[in-house]
Design an enzyme around this catalytic site. Structure first.
Site, PDB file in Angstrom:
ATOM      1  N   LYS B  77       0.840  -1.202   0.000  1.00  0.00           N
ATOM      2  CA  LYS B  77       0.000   0.000   0.000  1.00  0.00           C
ATOM      3  C   LYS B  77       0.871   1.247   0.000  1.00  0.00           C
ATOM      4  O   LYS B  77       1.919   1.270   0.665  1.00  0.00           O
ATOM      5  CB  LYS B  77      -0.916  -0.042   1.233  1.00  0.00           C
ATOM      6  CG  LYS B  77      -1.987   1.036   1.269  1.00  0.00           C
ATOM      7  CD  LYS B  77      -2.889   0.899   2.505  1.00  0.00           C
ATOM      8  CE  LYS B  77      -3.991   1.952   2.507  1.00  0.00           C
ATOM      9  NZ  LYS B  77      -4.895   1.818   3.685  1.00  0.00           N
ATOM     10  N   SER B 155     -10.043   2.163   2.685  1.00  0.00           N
ATOM     11  CA  SER B 155      -9.069   2.888   1.887  1.00  0.00           C
ATOM     12  C   SER B 155      -8.079   1.974   1.146  1.00  0.00           C
ATOM     13  O   SER B 155      -7.510   2.386   0.152  1.00  0.00           O
ATOM     14  CB  SER B 155      -8.261   3.840   2.770  1.00  0.00           C
ATOM     15  OG  SER B 155      -7.430   3.117   3.663  1.00  0.00           O
ATOM     16  N   SER B 179     -10.477  -0.103   6.929  1.00  0.00           N
ATOM     17  CA  SER B 179      -9.826   0.023   5.616  1.00  0.00           C
ATOM     18  C   SER B 179      -9.134  -1.230   5.092  1.00  0.00           C
ATOM     19  O   SER B 179      -8.707  -1.255   3.939  1.00  0.00           O
ATOM     20  CB  SER B 179      -8.795   1.156   5.659  1.00  0.00           C
ATOM     21  OG  SER B 179      -9.438   2.393   5.586  1.00  0.00           O
TER      22      SER B 179
END
Lengths: 95, 492
Positions: B77, B155, B179
């Site tokens: 990420k 997210s 998330s």
């Protein structure tokens, strides 16, 4: 409680985010929606409840008070938008 | 072997150890899939040269006792600082930022032999539930039922899309209010957020420090156990990182959950909850019972206050954490006009650098922390947070081993469909996941079925603090009973 454009402008200033004048009414309205949602916390009986400071009950670790890192001037400055003579450069701060 | 990119971590690890394939072959298979998957917008900074270099090194040290992730290609990420590789939290304000250091979690993964394929799309500063606030543009869900492009959730939307589309074997995510678990549910993969303090937060770009935790997003519960173990561990550089031994999570996966008490919280039956979610939850209860667990009705009375509590605490912490983005030390600095001083530089830089949702949250956080409102909002929210945590402590004290809930209030929705909704509507996506962050507990999302349109849905299991081993084993039993094997058909 209701947030007006003057309060929205004040909050933007405190947050150091430039918001153009014509955006302020919409911003105030968004704040009011979010704060209206948050308002329900007023229903909860929180008498004699301690505010949470740490979600896991642990004592912060201690360590020797000694230098563990340093002498990395070029790494520290490597991502600076403006670095000169080994310093971060910014616009004039003192008149 | 063919379709190497479709393997999970455990299968690929075993194949590598047996000499049936190489890390270079696995890595090349993934890199070629990534090249062909631009339409998903999942990978946003590719690092093929680094990946192949790491893969060759992994092949050179391959043996029966090679480290646990030796040679396994992962996506990372964009929130993780990776040395010398762009790390910008999907924000314009960190354009061009290349960290001079490695986050502890990625370092732990590399120490375990992992290969990094590149950085993954996400909501800006992890603020969002649909991956629509990213400076890179929307990440797209590989699942599709009509002409619409669907959200992979957020997210960690790029991570979810990449794993579901087999662009990598697994990916890192972070979870502040859901998330990891919400995008995992919307894309039919597994995602676990460990207990707060299990993974070091050092080098992970901070959103809300008292809630943020990293975790793996994977193709199976076993893979989650393997990768979580490699990510965890005490780190002196994060004062909230716990100094506890990391268990062998994979060894805990026996599938035997006989006699375990599974709590079913009545407050998670929300008004207006779609029947499909209700049905999936009922099926999940049957599966747990079938596996030998005992169901117990429980009450978590402060559940309805979790989202409003979160939307005080998270923005408050964000407003403080994001104060560092001022155009001085790193990232974007606005072009200044004649006569502009330091204040104009800050204000213009932050207005240009932060997107709408980040600006909104920073300002809400500034407001709830400001003089005159601190007690009414921030302190009250911290007190309610104490009560939310106590709800869980009470049921665990009654002998509950785990809690079963839906993971999300709906299946994936269309990108852009929430554009006209007010911000609170989007926040409701996290209604089932956010309590877990507020209480610092471990939670896992397991794919459990498809909705009527054929889109994946997930169930969430919540565990006792520090007992990820037990939680993973519960999830393993649920995964076994659910038998979820559906994959999105390739359109990209």
């Amino acid at each position: 409680m209701s947030i007006d454009t003057a309060t929205a402008a004040k909050v933007a200033k405190l947050a150091r985010i430039r918001v153009e004048e014509d955006r302020l009414p919409a911003l105030a309205e968004e704040f009011n929606t979010i704060l209206g949602f948050i308002e329900q916390l007023g229903e909860v009986d929180v008498d004699n409840v301690e505010p949470m400071t740490s979600v896991t009950p642990q004592r912060l670790k201690r360590r020797e008070d000694v230098v563990t890192d340093g002498n990395q001037q070029s790494a520290v400055l490597a991502n600076a938008p403006d670095a000169r003579e080994g310093f971060f450069a910014v616009p004039k701060v003192v008149e | 072997m063919s379709d190497l990119n479709k393997l999970g971590l455990a299968e690929a690890r075993d194949a590598l150890r047996k000499g049936e394939t190489t890390s270079v072959a696995l890595t090349e298979a993934c890199l070629s899939e990534i090249d062909g998957a631009g339409a998903l917008n999942a990978f946003v900074h590719n690092t093929p040269d680094l990946a192949l270099e790491q893969a060759k090194a992994a092949d050179a040290r391959m043996s029966a006792d090679a480290p646990s992730l030796n040679g396994l290609p992962l996506g990372i990420k964009d929130l993780f600082c990776t040395k010398g590789v762009a790390s910008q939290a999907a924000s314009r304000i960190l354009e061009g930022f290349k960290p001079q250091y490695e986050s502890t979690v990625t370092q732990n993964l590399f120490d375990a032999g992992a290969v990094m394929l590149g950085k993954l799309n996400m909501d800006e500063f992890a603020m969002g539930s649909s991956n629509e606030t990213s400076v890179y543009g929307d990440a797209v869900n590989p699942w599709k039922i009509d002409d619409r492009k669907l959200t992979p959730g957020g997210s960690s939307g790029g991570s979810a899309a990449a794993v579901a589309a087999d662009l990598c074997l697994a990916a890192t995510g972070t979870d502040t209010g859901g998330s990891i678990r919400q995008p995992a549910a919307l894309t039919g993969i597994t995602g676990i957020k460990p207990t707060y303090g299990r993974c070091s937060r050092w080098g992970i770009i901070a959103f809300a420090s008292s809630l943020d935790q990293a975790g793996p997003m994977t193709k199976s519960v076993r893979d989650a156990a393997i990768m979580l173990e490699a990510m965890c561990g005490h780190d002196p550089k994060d004062s909230t990182s716990v100094d506890l031994a990391v268990p062998d999570f994979e060894a805990a996966l026996t599938g035997d959950i006989k006699g375990k008490k599974i709590g079913i919280p009545r407050e998670y039956r929300m008004d207006g909850m779609p029947q499909e979610i209700e049905d999936l939850w009922a099926k999940g209860r049957e599966m747990m019972q079938d596996a030998g667990a005992e169901l117990v009705d429980i009450s978590l009375p402060h559940t309805k206050y979790a989202l409003p509590t979160y939307y005080v605490i998270a923005p408050a912490e964000a407003s403080s954490n994001l104060a560092r983005y001022d155009g001085v030390r790193f990232g974007h600095r606005a072009k200044l006009d004649q006569g502009d001083g330091i204040t104009e530089m800050y204000e213009k830089t932050r207005a240009e650098g932060f997107g709408d949702e980040v600006q909104r949250r920073v300002m809400v956080g500034t407001y709830v922390l400001s003089a005159g409102f601190y007690d009414a909002y921030y302190n009250r929210a911290r007190k309610v947070r104490t009560l939310i945590k106590k709800d869980f402590e009470d049921v665990f004290a009654q002998g509950i081993d785990g809690i079963l809930t839906p993971a999300t209030p709906s299946a994936a929705f269309g990108l852009g469909e929430m554009a006209d909704a007010d911000p609170v509507q989007m926040y409701l996506n996290d209604v089932f996941t956010v309590t877990v962050n507020l209480a610092g507990l471990p939670g896992i999302s397991v794919p459990a079925g498809l909705d009527a349109n054929g889109l994946p849905l997930g169930l969430q299991l919540i565990g006792r603090p520090w007992e990820e081993s037990d939680l993973l084993n519960l999830a393993y039993a649920l995964e076994d009973r659910a038998g979820f094997v559906a994959k999105p058909s390739k359109w990209w």
